[in-house]
Design a protein around this motif. Structure first.
Motif: not given
Length: 143
Positions: A57-62
Motif C-alpha cells: 500500500e505504501i509503495q502505491q503512487e497514491l
C-alpha cells in the motif's frame, strides 16, 4: 524485572545451579518459556504477514491513508500483545522463585551487568575489530 534475559535465555542447568532451583521449579520455568516462545513465533509471523500489504500500500503512487493507518494499527496491536505476553511470562516465572532466589537473581544480574550471562558471551563477541585474533592481517585489496 532487571534479569529478564537470564530468566528467559539461560540454560536450565545454569539457572538450577546458580539459584538452587528444584526440579519442579525448572519444569515450571521451562514450560513457561516454551509456551511463550511458541506464542512469539506465531505473533511475529502475524506481524510479518501484516507488513506485506502495508508495504504494498505504501509503495502505491497514491497510498490510501486510511488503509495504511489501519494496517499500522493492526501491526502495533499484535506487537503490543507480544510485549504483554513477554511481561506476563517474566512475572509468572519470577513467581516460581522463592524470595531468596529472586534476591540471589538480582544480585547475580548486578554482578554481571554488561557481561552477558555466560563467560565469553555478549555483545563484544560479535563486534571484534577486523583483523583480530584468528583472522590474519588485514590486506589492502590493491596489493
Amino acid at each position: 524485572m532487571r534479569c529478564a534475559k537470564m530468566l528467559m535465555h539461560a540454560p536450565a542447568h545454569r539457572l538450577k545451579a546458580e539459584l538452587s532451583l528444584s526440579d519442579a521449579q525448572i519444569k515450571k520455568i521451562e514450560s513457561r518459556r516454551d509456551n511463550f516462545l511458541n506464542k512469539r513465533i506465531d505473533m511475529r509471523a502475524k506481524i510479518d504477514r501484516l507488513r506485506i500489504p502495508l508495504r504494498k500500500e505504501i509503495q502505491q503512487e497514491l497510498p490510501n491513508e486510511q488503509r495504511v493507518l489501519q494496517l499500522m494499527r493492526k501491526t502495533r496491536g499484535v506487537h503490543g500483545r507480544l510485549q504483554e505476553e513477554r511481561v506476563k511470562t517474566l512475572l509468572g516465572t519470577a513467581r516460581v522463585l522463592t524470595p531468596e532466589q529472586r534476591s540471589k537473581l538480582r544480585k547475580l544480574c548486578r554482578q554481571r551487568a554488561g557481561k552477558g550471562f555466560e563467560k565469553g558471551r555478549g555483545w563484544g563477541r560479535m563486534h571484534k575489530v577486523r583483523g583480530g585474533k584468528g583472522l590474519g592481517p588485514v590486506r589492502n585489496s590493491e596489493s
